[in-house]
Write a protein that holds these residues in place. Structure first.
Motif, PDB file in Angstrom:
ATOM      1  N   GLY A  26       0.848  -1.184   0.000  1.00  0.00           N
ATOM      2  CA  GLY A  26       0.000   0.000   0.000  1.00  0.00           C
ATOM      3  C   GLY A  26       0.883   1.233   0.000  1.00  0.00           C
ATOM      4  O   GLY A  26       1.629   1.458   0.951  1.00  0.00           O
ATOM      5  N   ILE A  27       0.838   2.022  -1.079  1.00  0.00           N
ATOM      6  CA  ILE A  27       1.686   3.202  -1.189  1.00  0.00           C
ATOM      7  C   ILE A  27       0.883   4.373  -1.724  1.00  0.00           C
ATOM      8  O   ILE A  27      -0.168   4.204  -2.353  1.00  0.00           O
ATOM      9  CB  ILE A  27       2.909   2.959  -2.099  1.00  0.00           C
ATOM     10  N   GLN A  28       1.379   5.588  -1.486  1.00  0.00           N
ATOM     11  CA  GLN A  28       0.765   6.799  -2.014  1.00  0.00           C
ATOM     12  C   GLN A  28       1.820   7.881  -2.129  1.00  0.00           C
ATOM     13  O   GLN A  28       2.794   7.898  -1.376  1.00  0.00           O
ATOM     14  CB  GLN A  28      -0.382   7.258  -1.115  1.00  0.00           C
ATOM     15  N   GLY A  29       1.622   8.795  -3.090  1.00  0.00           N
ATOM     16  CA  GLY A  29       2.600   9.859  -3.261  1.00  0.00           C
ATOM     17  C   GLY A  29       2.372  10.653  -4.524  1.00  0.00           C
ATOM     18  O   GLY A  29       1.319  10.568  -5.170  1.00  0.00           O
ATOM     19  N   ASP A  30       3.375  11.430  -4.895  1.00  0.00           N
ATOM     20  CA  ASP A  30       3.318  12.299  -6.078  1.00  0.00           C
ATOM     21  C   ASP A  30       4.036  11.635  -7.252  1.00  0.00           C
ATOM     22  O   ASP A  30       4.982  10.867  -7.058  1.00  0.00           O
ATOM     23  CB  ASP A  30       3.980  13.646  -5.779  1.00  0.00           C
ATOM     24  N   PHE A  31       3.604  11.975  -8.460  1.00  0.00           N
ATOM     25  CA  PHE A  31       4.257  11.450  -9.652  1.00  0.00           C
ATOM     26  C   PHE A  31       4.333  12.532 -10.719  1.00  0.00           C
ATOM     27  O   PHE A  31       3.578  13.501 -10.715  1.00  0.00           O
ATOM     28  CB  PHE A  31       3.491  10.238 -10.217  1.00  0.00           C
ATOM     29  N   ASN A  32       5.248  12.359 -11.645  1.00  0.00           N
ATOM     30  CA  ASN A  32       5.294  13.193 -12.845  1.00  0.00           C
ATOM     31  C   ASN A  32       5.964  12.398 -13.951  1.00  0.00           C
ATOM     32  O   ASN A  32       6.804  11.522 -13.696  1.00  0.00           O
ATOM     33  CB  ASN A  32       6.028  14.519 -12.593  1.00  0.00           C
ATOM     34  N   THR A  33       5.585  12.699 -15.189  1.00  0.00           N
ATOM     35  CA  THR A  33       6.111  11.946 -16.309  1.00  0.00           C
ATOM     36  C   THR A  33       5.974  12.721 -17.600  1.00  0.00           C
ATOM     37  O   THR A  33       5.138  13.626 -17.718  1.00  0.00           O
ATOM     38  CB  THR A  33       5.384  10.598 -16.456  1.00  0.00           C
ATOM     39  N   HIS A  34       6.811  12.389 -18.576  1.00  0.00           N
ATOM     40  CA  HIS A  34       6.637  12.804 -19.963  1.00  0.00           C
ATOM     41  C   HIS A  34       6.105  11.586 -20.712  1.00  0.00           C
ATOM     42  O   HIS A  34       6.772  10.542 -20.764  1.00  0.00           O
ATOM     43  CB  HIS A  34       7.958  13.293 -20.560  1.00  0.00           C
ATOM     44  N   LEU A  35       4.914  11.711 -21.263  1.00  0.00           N
ATOM     45  CA  LEU A  35       4.205  10.538 -21.788  1.00  0.00           C
ATOM     46  C   LEU A  35       4.992   9.787 -22.855  1.00  0.00           C
ATOM     47  O   LEU A  35       4.914   8.561 -22.936  1.00  0.00           O
ATOM     48  CB  LEU A  35       2.846  10.967 -22.341  1.00  0.00           C
ATOM     49  N   LYS A  36       5.764  10.490 -23.676  1.00  0.00           N
ATOM     50  CA  LYS A  36       6.483   9.794 -24.740  1.00  0.00           C
ATOM     51  C   LYS A  36       7.611   8.926 -24.192  1.00  0.00           C
ATOM     52  O   LYS A  36       8.160   8.092 -24.921  1.00  0.00           O
ATOM     53  CB  LYS A  36       7.045  10.792 -25.751  1.00  0.00           C
ATOM     54  N   GLU A  37       7.964   9.107 -22.894  1.00  0.00           N
ATOM     55  CA  GLU A  37       9.018   8.305 -22.287  1.00  0.00           C
ATOM     56  C   GLU A  37       8.467   7.125 -21.479  1.00  0.00           C
ATOM     57  O   GLU A  37       9.233   6.309 -20.976  1.00  0.00           O
ATOM     58  CB  GLU A  37       9.874   9.184 -21.373  1.00  0.00           C
ATOM     59  N   VAL A  38       7.140   7.030 -21.356  1.00  0.00           N
ATOM     60  CA  VAL A  38       6.532   5.933 -20.596  1.00  0.00           C
ATOM     61  C   VAL A  38       6.503   4.686 -21.472  1.00  0.00           C
ATOM     62  O   VAL A  38       5.874   4.666 -22.531  1.00  0.00           O
ATOM     63  CB  VAL A  38       5.105   6.310 -20.148  1.00  0.00           C
TER      64      VAL A  38
END
Length: 287
Positions: free
Chosen positions: A157-169
């Motif tokens: 069970g985890i929670q937090g913030d995320f960020n990404t550049h979609l073309k790198e996923v």
């Protein structure tokens, strides 16, 4: 034989070996220091070198091969350094410290071509509390905290913030998606079975691209449970108007069924066709 060496592990640390199957050879050294007149105060330090070992845990669906590592044990805890291993045909590097005392901090660092993860934790009963963790996972960067209730179970069970550049996923590559996405997530479920996750994501993006089409000031909600992936809310500015959608995917079958709605209001058709691969660009009006 590695199992013969591990039989020398102190009783209070053998709980970490429950459910694990190890095969292969190892080299071990044990050093005992102190006075033989006071056996309870004798201190033992163990060192173990692994080369080409296989490690399995059927319950957690873990199958590791070609494991090499330097393992040391003393009164502070167990340290695994310079570990290399193969899982699902991918090579990982691992450094791990497991403290003897539950209040003492432990550390973990895991790296591969697709994953970079570091964490600080402490032991709590049969499980682990993740104080803080950060890193990247298949192109998604995150900072999170959480809990593993039982080390013998794959549930987390985890929670937090995320960020990404979609073309790198990694899973989204070749879909023509681009732009940045950031937000907050809450995840619960077996780490090795994503289809059975309970997942909540609330995300925002200044600009998203689908092929050449642009969606601005975007907000998205993702909900997942009981093998249903639901996007109940997607909304943003779209060529001087607005675009929204809600979509649901049924992951319970091999053939993923889906359904949903897309709606648009006051779209500037002239601005839209400039980004479409059509010959006629002199269209005007709204839709």
């Amino acid at each position: 034989n590695i199992n013969q060496i591990l039989s020398l592990t102190p009783e209070h640390q053998k709980k970490f070996l429950k459910g694990w199957l190890l095969q292969g050879d190892a080299e071990g050294i044990s050093v005992v220091s102190g006075s033989l007149k006071k056996p309870p105060k004798l201190q033992m330090k163990n060192k173990l070198s692994l080369h080409g070992v296989s490690i399995k845990n059927p319950e957690q669906k873990i199958d590791l091969s070609n494991v090499s590592a330097e393992i040391s044990q003393n009164e502070a805890g167990i340290s695994i350094q310079h570990a290399k291993l193969m899982a699902d045909k991918k090579i990982y590097a691992l450094d791990l410290f497991i403290p003897n005392k539950s209040a003492a901090p432990g550390t973990l660092k895991l790296d591969s071509k697709e994953i970079r993860r570091s964490a600080a934790y402490h032991l709590e009963g049969p499980g682990v509390v993740i104080r803080e963790a950060k890193g990247s996972f298949y192109g998604v960067s995150s900072d999170f905290h959480g809990k593993i209730p039982r080390l013998s179970s794959p549930w987390v069970g985890i929670q937090g913030d995320f960020n990404t550049h979609l073309k790198e996923v990694m899973p989204l590559k070749n879909l023509g998606l681009d732009g940045s996405l950031r937000g907050y997530f809450v995840l619960g479920g077996p780490w090795n079975d994503p289809k059975n996750w309970d997942l909540k994501i609330d995300g925002k993006s200044d600009t998203l691209f689908v092929k050449k089409l642009k969606l601005e000031d975007t907000q998205i909600q993702v909900r997942m449970g009981r093998r249903i992936l639901d996007i109940p809310y997607l909304h943003g500015r779209f060529y001087h108007g607005t675009l929204g959608a809600n979509v649901s995917f049924d992951l319970s079958d091999k053939k993923t069924r889906f359904g949903g709605k897309i709606y648009a209001n006051h779209i500037d058709l002239h601005a839209l066709v400039q980004d479409l691969e059509v010959k006629q660009k002199d269209i005007a009006g709204t839709a």
